[in-house]
Design a protein around this motif. Structure first.
Motif, short mmCIF file in Angstrom:
data_model
loop_
_atom_site.label_atom_id
_atom_site.label_comp_id
_atom_site.label_asym_id
_atom_site.label_seq_id
_atom_site.Cartn_x
_atom_site.Cartn_y
_atom_site.Cartn_z
N ILE A 218 0.98 -0.96 -0.04
CA ILE A 218 0.11 -0.25 -0.28
C ILE A 218 1.01 1.46 0.17
CG2 ILE A 218 -1.83 -1.19 0.98
CD1 ILE A 218 -0.96 0.44 3.64
N PHE A 219 2.23 1.36 0.68
CA PHE A 219 3.17 2.26 0.21
C PHE A 219 3.33 2.36 -1.18
CE2 PHE A 219 3.47 0.27 5.23
CZ PHE A 219 2.88 0.55 5.45
N VAL A 220 3.55 1.11 -1.38
CA VAL A 220 4.57 1.42 -2.78
C VAL A 220 3.36 1.92 -3.98
CG1 VAL A 220 5.31 -0.25 -4.47
CG2 VAL A 220 6.66 -0.23 -2.01
N ASN A 221 2.19 1.32 -3.52
CA ASN A 221 1.57 2.05 -4.75
C ASN A 221 1.08 3.46 -4.73
OD1 ASN A 221 1.21 -0.56 -5.39
ND2 ASN A 221 -0.63 -1.05 -4.45
N GLY A 222 1.69 4.14 -3.29
CA GLY A 222 0.93 5.50 -2.26
C GLY A 222 2.46 6.43 -3.40
N ALA A 223 3.82 5.95 -3.46
CA ALA A 223 4.27 6.60 -3.40
C ALA A 223 4.58 6.36 -4.66
CB ALA A 223 5.99 5.71 -3.14
N LEU A 224 4.47 5.66 -6.34
CA LEU A 224 4.35 6.18 -7.03
C LEU A 224 3.36 6.18 -8.03
CD1 LEU A 224 5.00 1.80 -8.13
CD2 LEU A 224 6.87 3.67 -8.73
N ALA A 225 1.65 6.65 -7.06
CA ALA A 225 0.94 7.60 -7.32
C ALA A 225 1.17 8.70 -7.09
CB ALA A 225 -0.25 7.24 -6.03
N ALA A 226 1.94 8.86 -6.14
CA ALA A 226 2.41 10.73 -5.66
C ALA A 226 3.64 11.02 -7.00
CB ALA A 226 2.63 10.63 -5.02
N ALA A 227 4.72 10.11 -7.00
CA ALA A 227 5.44 10.37 -8.68
C ALA A 227 4.55 10.51 -9.36
CB ALA A 227 6.56 9.38 -8.39
N THR A 228 3.64 10.36 -9.76
CA THR A 228 3.37 10.68 -10.75
C THR A 228 2.31 12.05 -10.87
OG1 THR A 228 2.68 8.61 -11.81
CG2 THR A 228 0.89 9.98 -12.30
N LYS A 229 2.13 11.90 -9.84
CA LYS A 229 1.38 13.64 -9.77
C LYS A 229 2.62 14.46 -9.33
CE LYS A 229 -3.16 11.93 -7.92
NZ LYS A 229 -4.03 12.70 -9.20
N LEU A 230 3.79 13.90 -9.52
CA LEU A 230 4.57 14.77 -9.17
C LEU A 230 5.42 15.69 -10.15
CD1 LEU A 230 6.02 16.53 -6.31
CD2 LEU A 230 7.08 14.61 -5.86
N VAL A 231 5.67 14.77 -11.03
CA VAL A 231 6.24 15.17 -12.21
C VAL A 231 5.74 15.88 -12.75
CG1 VAL A 231 7.34 14.50 -13.96
CG2 VAL A 231 7.67 12.52 -12.02
N GLY A 232 6.25 17.26 -13.16
CA GLY A 232 5.68 18.59 -14.15
C GLY A 232 5.26 19.85 -13.22
N LYS A 233 5.18 19.11 -11.36
CA LYS A 233 4.85 20.15 -10.70
C LYS A 233 5.42 21.21 -10.25
CE LYS A 233 0.53 18.68 -9.21
NZ LYS A 233 -0.28 19.52 -8.83
N PRO A 234 4.99 22.27 -9.79
CA PRO A 234 6.04 23.66 -9.73
C PRO A 234 7.22 23.73 -8.53
CG PRO A 234 4.10 24.48 -10.39
CD PRO A 234 4.11 22.90 -10.03
N ALA A 235 8.28 24.13 -8.73
CA ALA A 235 9.60 23.45 -7.52
C ALA A 235 7.90 24.14 -6.62
CB ALA A 235 10.73 24.49 -7.14
N GLY A 236 8.46 23.34 -5.05
CA GLY A 236 7.55 23.49 -3.57
C GLY A 236 7.70 22.46 -3.26
N PHE A 237 7.14 22.65 -2.38
CA PHE A 237 6.86 21.20 -1.16
C PHE A 237 5.97 20.82 -0.30
CE2 PHE A 237 7.50 19.44 3.41
CZ PHE A 237 8.42 18.56 2.96
N TYR A 238 5.35 19.99 -0.97
CA TYR A 238 4.49 19.90 -1.28
C TYR A 238 3.92 18.47 0.11
CZ TYR A 238 4.57 21.45 -5.90
OH TYR A 238 4.11 22.34 -7.13
N THR A 239 2.47 18.00 0.43
CA THR A 239 2.38 17.14 1.29
C THR A 239 1.63 16.07 0.49
OG1 THR A 239 0.08 17.71 2.00
CG2 THR A 239 2.28 18.80 3.67
N PHE A 240 1.34 15.07 1.14
CA PHE A 240 0.75 14.00 0.39
C PHE A 240 -0.62 14.21 -0.05
CE2 PHE A 240 -1.50 9.58 0.33
CZ PHE A 240 -0.84 9.09 -0.65
N ASP A 241 -1.18 15.12 1.14
CA ASP A 241 -2.71 15.21 1.12
C ASP A 241 -3.36 16.23 0.35
OD1 ASP A 241 -3.58 14.04 3.39
OD2 ASP A 241 -4.05 15.56 4.30
N GLU A 242 -1.78 17.53 -0.14
CA GLU A 242 -2.29 18.53 -1.63
C GLU A 242 -2.44 17.44 -2.26
OE1 GLU A 242 0.31 22.37 0.43
OE2 GLU A 242 1.09 20.64 -0.60
N LEU A 243 -0.77 16.80 -2.71
CA LEU A 243 -1.02 15.75 -4.01
C LEU A 243 -1.87 14.76 -4.89
CD1 LEU A 243 2.34 14.50 -4.33
CD2 LEU A 243 1.49 17.34 -5.80
N MET A 244 -2.92 14.13 -3.34
CA MET A 244 -3.19 13.23 -3.64
C MET A 244 -4.90 13.47 -3.78
SD MET A 244 -1.71 10.63 -4.26
CE MET A 244 -2.66 9.73 -4.76
N PHE A 245 -5.63 14.81 -3.60
CA PHE A 245 -6.88 15.48 -2.63
C PHE A 245 -7.11 16.74 -3.18
CE2 PHE A 245 -5.85 12.26 1.12
CZ PHE A 245 -6.64 10.97 0.23
#
Length: 245
Positions: A218-245
């Protein structure tokens, strides 16, 4: 296709690689390419091929290699390493000046929901005593877990109490429980992937919220999902909630 680099070659690093290599996109094409994986030889990070995103589930000793790789390649960073000191987390936040970075003590969607429910229960059960218990396998190096710390933060943010403070375990003649304390307890044993319970104790009643992980997948799936959403984002420090929700 997203090119990923992996920091760590232990159980999580291995599972991230095998999951990424078998993942496909909506068209049935490979979703990821593993450009590099750095294990015990941290010097290898200096010459490892550049990737779109570095996924790090290693340990605190690898932080200099992680920072060096991200600065050299300018790639995104998905970090799930726990046990960082405040100044080390500051180093990760500083990477957000040059690259998109997300750090979380837990990449489970269920734990994200538990965090929200913990905050809600804290607000709706004023005066209740709160205790947090986490249980992990006998090889986990840090305690309490990063997830337990996140749950503690959810309690602190939801309860407006400047005197609120954590108590990490109890021993001896510790006296009556302080109404402003939150107990935080760590259990270690066997191969437990992760269990977190937040309990609320009031007069003649108790409410407990529990998340139980049955595997690291479950942690691996979440990390890969986060990676998919993070690539292409502007520079910044994001939270998991910001990316996924």
């Amino acid at each position: 296709m997203i090119r990923i680099a992996i920091m760590g070659a232990g159980r999580m690093g291995t599972l991230i690689r095998t999951t990424a290599e078998s993942a496909v996109d909506a068209a049935g094409a490979p979703a990821f390419e593993v450009a590099a994986q750095v294990g015990f030889d941290l010097a290898a990070a200096e010459t490892a091929p550049a990737a779109d995103v570095l996924i790090d589930f290693s340990n605190v000793a690898c932080l200099p290699a992680v920072v060096s790789y991200v600065r050299r390649c300018g790639c995104a960073l998905v970090s799930g390493t726990t046990g960082y000191a405040p100044e080390q987390l500051d180093e990760l936040r500083a990477l957000g000046d040059i690259a998109p970075v997300v750090w979380s003590g837990n990449y489970s969607i269920g734990v994200a929901a538990l965090r929200h429910l913990t905050a809600q229960a804290t607000r709706e059960l004023p005066g209740f005593d709160i205790e947090i218990v986490e249980c992990h396998h006998n090889q986990k190096a840090d305690a309490p877990s990063g997830t337990a710390k996140m749950l503690l933060e959810a309690v602190e943010e939801a309860r407006a109490d400047d005197a609120l403070h954590p108590v990490y375990g109890r021993s001896g003649m510790c006296g009556a429980r302080d109404a402003h304390e939150v107990g935080v307890h760590a259990l270690r044993g066997g191969t437990v992937a992760g269990v977190h319970t937040v309990s609320f104790f009031g007069p003649d009643e108790e409410v407990s919220l529990t998340h139980r992980a049955t595997s690291r997948q479950i942690f691996v799936n979440g990390a890969l999902a986060a990676a998919t959403k993070l690539v292409g984002k502007p520079a910044g420090f994001y939270t998991f909630d910001e990316l996924m929700f």
